[in-house]
Design an enzyme around this catalytic site. Structure first.
Site, PDB file in Angstrom:
ATOM      1  N   LYS A 190       0.889  -1.217  -0.027  1.00 41.60           N
ATOM      2  CA  LYS A 190       0.073  -0.094  -0.120  1.00 41.60           C
ATOM      3  C   LYS A 190       1.062   1.218   0.241  1.00 41.60           C
ATOM      4  CE  LYS A 190      -3.699  -0.445   2.472  1.00 41.60           C
ATOM      5  NZ  LYS A 190      -4.454  -0.396   3.766  1.00 41.60           N
ATOM      6  N   ARG A 232      -3.065   3.166   8.537  1.00 39.44           N
ATOM      7  CA  ARG A 232      -3.602   2.222   7.697  1.00 39.44           C
ATOM      8  C   ARG A 232      -2.621   1.005   7.776  1.00 39.44           C
ATOM      9  NH1 ARG A 232      -4.666   4.535   1.996  1.00 39.44           N
ATOM     10  NH2 ARG A 232      -6.039   2.707   1.909  1.00 39.44           N
ATOM     11  N   GLY A 241      -8.529  -6.897   4.428  1.00 38.74           N
ATOM     12  CA  GLY A 241      -9.281  -7.177   5.775  1.00 38.74           C
ATOM     13  C   GLY A 241      -8.588  -8.020   6.858  1.00 38.74           C
ATOM     14  N   MET A 261      -5.745  -7.442   8.597  1.00 40.86           N
ATOM     15  CA  MET A 261      -5.163  -6.554   9.684  1.00 40.86           C
ATOM     16  C   MET A 261      -6.120  -5.058   9.750  1.00 40.86           C
ATOM     17  SD  MET A 261      -1.353  -6.923   8.991  1.00 40.86           S
ATOM     18  CE  MET A 261      -1.231  -6.418   7.550  1.00 40.86           C
ATOM     19  N   ARG A 289      -3.424  -1.581  -6.119  1.00 41.15           N
ATOM     20  CA  ARG A 289      -2.603  -2.803  -6.140  1.00 41.15           C
ATOM     21  C   ARG A 289      -3.040  -3.782  -7.329  1.00 41.15           C
ATOM     22  NH1 ARG A 289      -5.954  -4.393  -0.899  1.00 41.15           N
ATOM     23  NH2 ARG A 289      -7.720  -4.649  -1.987  1.00 41.15           N
ATOM     24  N   HIS A 314     -16.560  -8.780   1.095  1.00 37.02           N
ATOM     25  CA  HIS A 314     -15.427  -9.879   1.636  1.00 37.02           C
ATOM     26  C   HIS A 314     -15.377 -11.386   0.889  1.00 37.02           C
ATOM     27  CE1 HIS A 314     -13.890 -12.941   4.477  1.00 37.02           C
ATOM     28  NE2 HIS A 314     -12.785 -12.312   4.566  1.00 37.02           N
ATOM     29  N   SER A 359      15.237 -40.825  -9.703  1.00 34.13           N
ATOM     30  CA  SER A 359      14.179 -40.028  -9.622  1.00 34.13           C
ATOM     31  C   SER A 359      13.959 -39.974  -8.216  1.00 34.13           C
ATOM     32  CB  SER A 359      12.988 -40.812 -10.219  1.00 34.13           C
ATOM     33  OG  SER A 359      11.822 -40.308 -10.081  1.00 34.13           O
ATOM     34  N   CYS A 406       9.431 -37.630  -8.770  1.00 30.01           N
ATOM     35  CA  CYS A 406       8.061 -38.080  -9.113  1.00 30.01           C
ATOM     36  C   CYS A 406       7.125 -38.194  -7.835  1.00 30.01           C
ATOM     37  CB  CYS A 406       8.295 -39.703  -9.493  1.00 30.01           C
ATOM     38  SG  CYS A 406       8.979 -40.750  -8.245  1.00 30.01           S
ATOM     39  N   TYR A 436      13.447 -33.552 -15.633  1.00 30.83           N
ATOM     40  CA  TYR A 436      12.117 -33.354 -15.633  1.00 30.83           C
ATOM     41  C   TYR A 436      11.306 -33.667 -14.181  1.00 30.83           C
ATOM     42  CZ  TYR A 436      12.100 -38.779 -14.648  1.00 30.83           C
ATOM     43  OH  TYR A 436      12.299 -39.686 -13.851  1.00 30.83           O
TER      44      TYR A 436
HETATM   45  P1  ADP Z   1      -7.660  -2.387   3.942  1.00 26.67           P
HETATM   46  O1  ADP Z   1      -6.159  -2.690   3.792  1.00 26.67           O
HETATM   47  O2  ADP Z   1      -8.250  -3.323   4.782  1.00 26.67           O
HETATM   48  O3  ADP Z   1      -8.279  -2.219   2.528  1.00 26.67           O
HETATM   49  P2  ADP Z   1      -7.499   0.389   4.086  1.00 26.67           P
HETATM   50  O4  ADP Z   1      -6.176   1.151   4.808  1.00 26.67           O
HETATM   51  O5  ADP Z   1      -6.999   0.409   2.604  1.00 26.67           O
HETATM   52  O6  ADP Z   1      -7.674  -1.006   4.516  1.00 26.67           O
HETATM   53  O7  ADP Z   1      -8.546   1.402   4.430  1.00 26.67           O
HETATM   54  C1  ADP Z   1      -9.808   0.998   4.810  1.00 26.67           C
HETATM   55  C2  ADP Z   1     -10.716   1.995   3.981  1.00 26.67           C
HETATM   56  O8  ADP Z   1     -10.690   3.324   4.491  1.00 26.67           O
HETATM   57  C3  ADP Z   1     -10.583   2.024   2.609  1.00 26.67           C
HETATM   58  O9  ADP Z   1     -11.844   2.028   2.208  1.00 26.67           O
HETATM   59  C4  ADP Z   1      -9.972   3.149   2.147  1.00 26.67           C
HETATM   60  O10 ADP Z   1     -10.096   3.576   1.135  1.00 26.67           O
HETATM   61  C5  ADP Z   1     -10.287   4.196   3.504  1.00 26.67           C
HETATM   62  N1  ADP Z   1      -9.539   5.160   3.725  1.00 26.67           N
HETATM   63  C6  ADP Z   1      -8.416   4.782   4.099  1.00 26.67           C
HETATM   64  N2  ADP Z   1      -7.557   5.907   4.278  1.00 26.67           N
HETATM   65  C7  ADP Z   1      -8.245   6.987   3.887  1.00 26.67           C
HETATM   66  C8  ADP Z   1      -8.083   8.489   3.972  1.00 26.67           C
HETATM   67  N3  ADP Z   1      -7.024   8.956   4.270  1.00 26.67           N
HETATM   68  N4  ADP Z   1      -9.352   9.152   3.453  1.00 26.67           N
HETATM   69  C9  ADP Z   1     -10.297   8.500   3.242  1.00 26.67           C
HETATM   70  N5  ADP Z   1     -10.591   7.383   3.153  1.00 26.67           N
HETATM   71  C10 ADP Z   1      -9.389   6.463   3.697  1.00 26.67           C
HETATM   72 MG    MG Z   2      -7.967  -0.831   1.148  1.00 27.97          MG
END
Ligand code: ADP
Ligand code: MG
Ligand code: MG
Length: 915
Positions: free
Chosen positions: A42, A112, A121, A123, A362, A480, A805, A872, A892
């Site tokens: 990220k 984040r 989701g 962490m 990503r 999810h 093998s 194998c 192989y």
């Molecule tokens: P995950 O890795 O679980 O996707 P994120 O860190 O991307 O978690 O953030 C979760 C949500 O919060 C995402 O929808 C992201 O776009 C939103 N978000 C994160 N940082 C900001 C920010 N600075 N302003 C507005 N929304 C944010």
């Molecule tokens: Mg995200």
């Protein structure tokens, strides 16, 4: 899933004093997309986007090195970090002309998580940080929108309370306590959605939230913004070791040492009114790979709202009408992202008062089908070359082009009870399970299940892994459930609003249809249709083309398959063989592209029909005469089997392994069968029982098996060799000219003398057969390397062998001193303690067993430079292990027939990766 290793690790200064821990993005940007190891995926991509001029709110990334430090130092931070963070906050304040903790124009941030590979989701992330009783007023003033400000505040307390202060549901059944309060209030004031709550309502909620925290933690929600910030940073680092994250890492083989980075970023607000929105988009369809803009959004909403599935989001195409300007901006971003990152992107955006911001990008997770299609089409579009395209396809993805689909005829007869969003292609039939735990339980009982939930959460991951498919009644294509399905290659239909799931009564209702737990349901993740009952499956299009029942021109899937396989064959240097014991397995493997048989087990041949009786007679024989007479009866069967296999392989090499398993495996265990056997052999029952008893072994896997059998009963080796050479002679002399060059393999050798002993027999029989038929037979004799002693003395053994093998199943068992069938007692514990990164029987233990292989290769070739080498074991179908085999210099790999296409691709990738 992309697990690309960055080639150039970012260099940082060596001394810890001057070490850089914090990397800015925004007006000035320190990082870039190659720095994933240090900044997490990220953070690295936020930096990259900022530097190519995409609208990214400014912020900074605390590196993964700090995470490692944190865990190595009893959860403390490097001394210099505090100042760096303070300075970085100041820099963001300056760029935006806001103040963190300021009353007038407060800066809010998100904190984040972000590991090297995205672990969506798994962490934690906290939004709207920096709000307290004072700054909330400031935000209300500058935005002239108190409702918005208080909405942010209650969101913040909720997230902070949950993530940092641990105020969450205490049992699996309990709902999130903040959510309970929110819903209660909504009901009380008659609000339909969160957005209907007034400022006053929200203020009440804030008071209730704070009280909840006080009650649960006996502490107060912190008002100091710096305290908030450090609390959040620690929580994110802490979440690297939460249960979900650990489970996820195991599933994807992510090492615990990698750690996560923390991104602190200025907030932008999708919840600032009806001119604001938030969403998630993909540059192409991640379910089927089609080149269409794909995604969803919610007006006047923030962050997780879209993913959480509380409100059902709109399809991205609708934004063109609702916010035409922002949609155009978004289309531009879509094009720019693909062009720059040269891959399908999954990105998050927020529109604050008609201004677009990009919050994350990503490489998008995709289904296997989509992975193949996107790579092939991007190559056609010249976004990437063939080599890159090949590397973009996780080798396992090929499998998704080969899995069975619903039989079109059966589909017509089935009744559709509802329709949802197609989120993971393929067809799945199974019994309904309403909880992850039930799914797991039923699967362990051998049942197939479809997990049916209103929506899924990261806690359901284990249950999802066990299910054939996943069905949800709520949540869109970025929910999810959809996301996990894409990653796990699971069939998934989500957001089927026509069905109602009642967890209490354990029912699923669609119109008039009511289904209970355990009832059969079928879902089609390609169309979104949901059916009552079971639906029969049929072969995939690719298989139908390969067996001639479908025209190649009629199947785009086949075209994709064929394109990738052709590319792969051009690039790989290893040969792909298969493990096949019957002509039909052999033919299937050849259709999939197998170039030979690397392991033909002869024992399976003894189980068929009446042969088992002769086999048992042979085993129960008291002397050589009796044994020979039984073996004589087996000989024609063996010969016939080999003829069949040689013909099916049509000149391709065939490696035949002589009898390997302990003899007791062939003997009956129940009394009735024993009695029948005694009658048929015309011996007393007691005799049968006594013989069986005398063959008993404490550790049969380490007992009288492998070449030991042939050494104590040379007539077995003799019979098998004769069958092989007689079959060879017959095929060679047949009308259709088929070349046969059998490769005879002696199992479980640990001593050169063992191999020499068996060789003598093989060569003698070969001479006899050649003389009898007056022909020359080309053959070679080799051994399996499957005990450590064989690997260690490979130089000596190679003197006798034409080929090695590696039997990595046994080699793993013997090297680890671990029986594959007895690891159940401790395996879970080993996994959760991350002692094994991966199951050593599924993916080769490269550090340990791999060293034995490397050693044997080295020594073997030192003795005999042209020694032929293969593998194998089951590892031969595992892409990571195939990569190892390539590096080890094997000629192989030999895997099971269905995995041949995966192995072809993996072998090509290994060549490219290690070029
Ligand atoms: P995950 O890795 O679980 O996707 P994120 O860190 O991307 O978690 O953030 C979760 C949500 O919060 C995402 O929808 C992201 O776009 C939103 N978000 C994160 N940082 C900001 C920010 N600075 N302003 C507005 N929304 C944010
Ligand atoms: Mg995200
Ligand atoms: Mg073995």
């Amino acid at each position: 899933m992309s697990r690309t290793q960055t080639k150039k690790p970012a260099k940082t200064q060596k001394t810890s004093n001057s070490k850089k821990f914090v990397y800015a993005f925004g007006k000035t940007t320190d990082g870039n997309t190659t720095m994933r190891e240090l900044l997490g995926g990220k953070g690295a991509n936020l930096a990259e986007m900022a530097s190519i001029g995409l609208p990214v709110p400014p912020g900074f990334t605390i590196s993964t090195e700090v995470c490692s430090y944190y865990y190595d130092h009893e959860q403390r931070y490097p001394a210099a970090l505090r100042q760096s963070v303070a300075d970085s906050v100041k820099s963001v304040e300056k760029q935006l002309n806001k103040k963190f903790g300021g009353r007038k124009n407060p800066l809010l941030v998100s904190v984040r998580s972000g590991a090297r590979d995205s672990m969506p989701g798994m962490m934690d992330t906290i939004l709207n940080l920096g709000l307290n009783d004072e700054t909330v007023e400031g935000l209300a003033d500058v935005s002239k929108n108190p409702q918005f400000a208080w909405d942010c505040y209650r969101r913040f307390i909720q997230m902070y309370g949950g993530v940092v202060m641990g105020v969450t549901s205490r049992t699996e059944e309990e709902e999130d306590p903040f959510h309970v309060l929110l819903e209660k209030l909504k009901r009380k004031v008659g609000a339909e959605s969160d957005n209907d709550l007034t400022t006053q309502n929200l203020q009440t909620l804030v008071t209730q939230y704070k009280a909840l925290i006080r009650k649960r933690t006996r502490g107060a929600f912190p008002q100091g913004v710096m305290q908030q910030l450090w609390g959040a940073i620690s929580a994110v680092f802490g979440s690297w070791r939460n249960e979900r994250a650990i489970l996820y890492r195991q599933e994807y083989g992510i090492p615990a040492e990698w750690g996560t980075a923390v991104n602190v970023q200025a907030m932008v607000f999708g919840n600032a009114g009806d001119d604001s929105a938030t969403g998630v988009a993909f540059t192409r369809d991640p379910a089927n790979g089609e080149k269409v803009f794909y995604g969803e959004y919610l007006i006047n909403a923030q962050g997780e709202d879209v993913v959480a599935g509380l409100r059902t989001p709109n399809a991205i195409s609708k934004l063109a009408k609702e916010m035409p300007k922002s949609f155009k901006d978004l289309e531009k971003v879509r094009a720019k992202l693909e062009k720059h990152f040269k891959d399908m992107q999954d990105f998050e955006f927020t529109i604050e008062k008609n201004k677009l911001f990009i919050l994350q990008t990503r490489n998008g997770k995709r289904t296997g089908l989509a992975a193949v299609r996107i790579a092939v089409e991007m190559q056609k579009e010249r976004l990437m070359n063939v080599e890159t395209a090949l590397l973009k396809i996780p080798a396992e993805s090929i499998d998704s082009l080969l899995v069975p689909v619903f039989d079109p005829k059966a589909l017509k007869a089935a009744s559709v009870i509802a329709t949802g969003l197609p989120a993971g292609p393929g067809g799945a039939t199974g019994r309904i399970a309403f909880t992850a735990a039930q799914a797991e339980k039923a699967t362990r009982e051998g049942k197939k299940v479809v997990l049916c939930r209103t929506e899924t959460s990261p806690d359901d991951l284990k249950g999802m892994l066990h299910s054939q498919g996943i069905l949800t009644s709520r949540g869109g294509v970025s929910s999810h459930a959809a996301l996990v399905a894409r990653q796990l290659g699971k069939v998934c239909v989500c957001g089927a609003s026509g069905i109602k799931i009642n967890y209490e009564n354990k029912t699923l209702t669609a119109g008039k249809t009511v289904l209970n737990e355990g009832d059969y349901i079928s879902i089609d993740g390609t169309t979104g249709a949901i059916y009552k009952g079971m639906i029969a499956s049929t072969d995939s299009e690719v298989k139908r083309v390969l067996d001639g029942s479908l025209k190649p021109s009629k199947s785009y899937t086949y075209e994709l398959f064929q394109t990738v396989m052709k590319w792969a064959d051009k690039h790989r240097t290893m040969n792909i063989r298969t493990n096949a014991d019957t002509p039909s397995m052999a033919s299937q493997a050849v259709a999939f592209g197998a170039e030979g048989i690397g392991l033909c087990r002869t024992e399976h041949m003894f189980f068929e029909g009446g042969r088992i009786d002769y086999m048992r007679q042979m085993i129960l024989a008291v002397d050589e005469v009796q044994r020979r007479s039984a073996l004589k009866k087996l000989l024609p069967f063996q010969k016939k089997d080999f003829v069949g296999i040689f013909k099916a392989m049509n000149g391709r090499p065939v490696t035949i392994r002589l009898l390997d398993p302990p003899l007791h495996e062939f003997l009956p265990h129940d009394d009735v069968v024993r009695r029948q056997l005694a009658e048929r052999l015309d011996v007393p029952l007691d005799f049968v029982i006594d013989r069986i008893k005398s063959l008993h072994e404490e550790n049969p896997m380490l007992g009288c098996r492998g070449c030991r059998l042939g050494i104590i009963y040379p007539e077995i080796t003799e019979m098998q060799s004769r069958a092989i050479f007689e079959a060879t002679a017959q095929v060679l002399k047949g009308k259709k000219k088929i070349k046969v060059k059998p490769e005879i393999m002696i199992p479980l050798v640990g001593f050169r003398a063992e191999l020499a002993d068996q060789l003598k027999i093989v060569h003698r029989v070969a001479k006899e057969v050649m003389k009898k038929h007056k022909i020359r037979i080309n053959y070679i004799v080799g051994t399996m390397i499957e005990v450590p002693r064989a690997a260690i003395t490979a130089d000596e053994i190679a003197k006798e062998a034409d080929f090695f093998s590696f039997g990595t199943n046994d080699l793993t068992q013997t090297a680890l001193g671990l029986s594959r069938d007895d690891m159940g007692l401790f395996y879970d514990e080993y996994q959760s303690k991350e002692i094994y990164n991966k199951n050593p029987f599924a993916s080769l233990d490269q550090h340990g067993v791999g060293k034995l292989i490397d050693f044997a290769v080295d020594r073997g070739r030192a003795t005999k430079p042209d020694l032929k080498l293969g593998i194998c074991g089951e590892h031969a179908g595992d892409p990571a292990s195939i990569d190892f085999c390539h590096r080890a210099g094997l000629d192989y790999v030999s895997c099971s027939p269905p995995r041949v296409p995966i192995a072809r691709l993996a072998a090509a990738q290994a060549t490219l990766r290690n070029a």
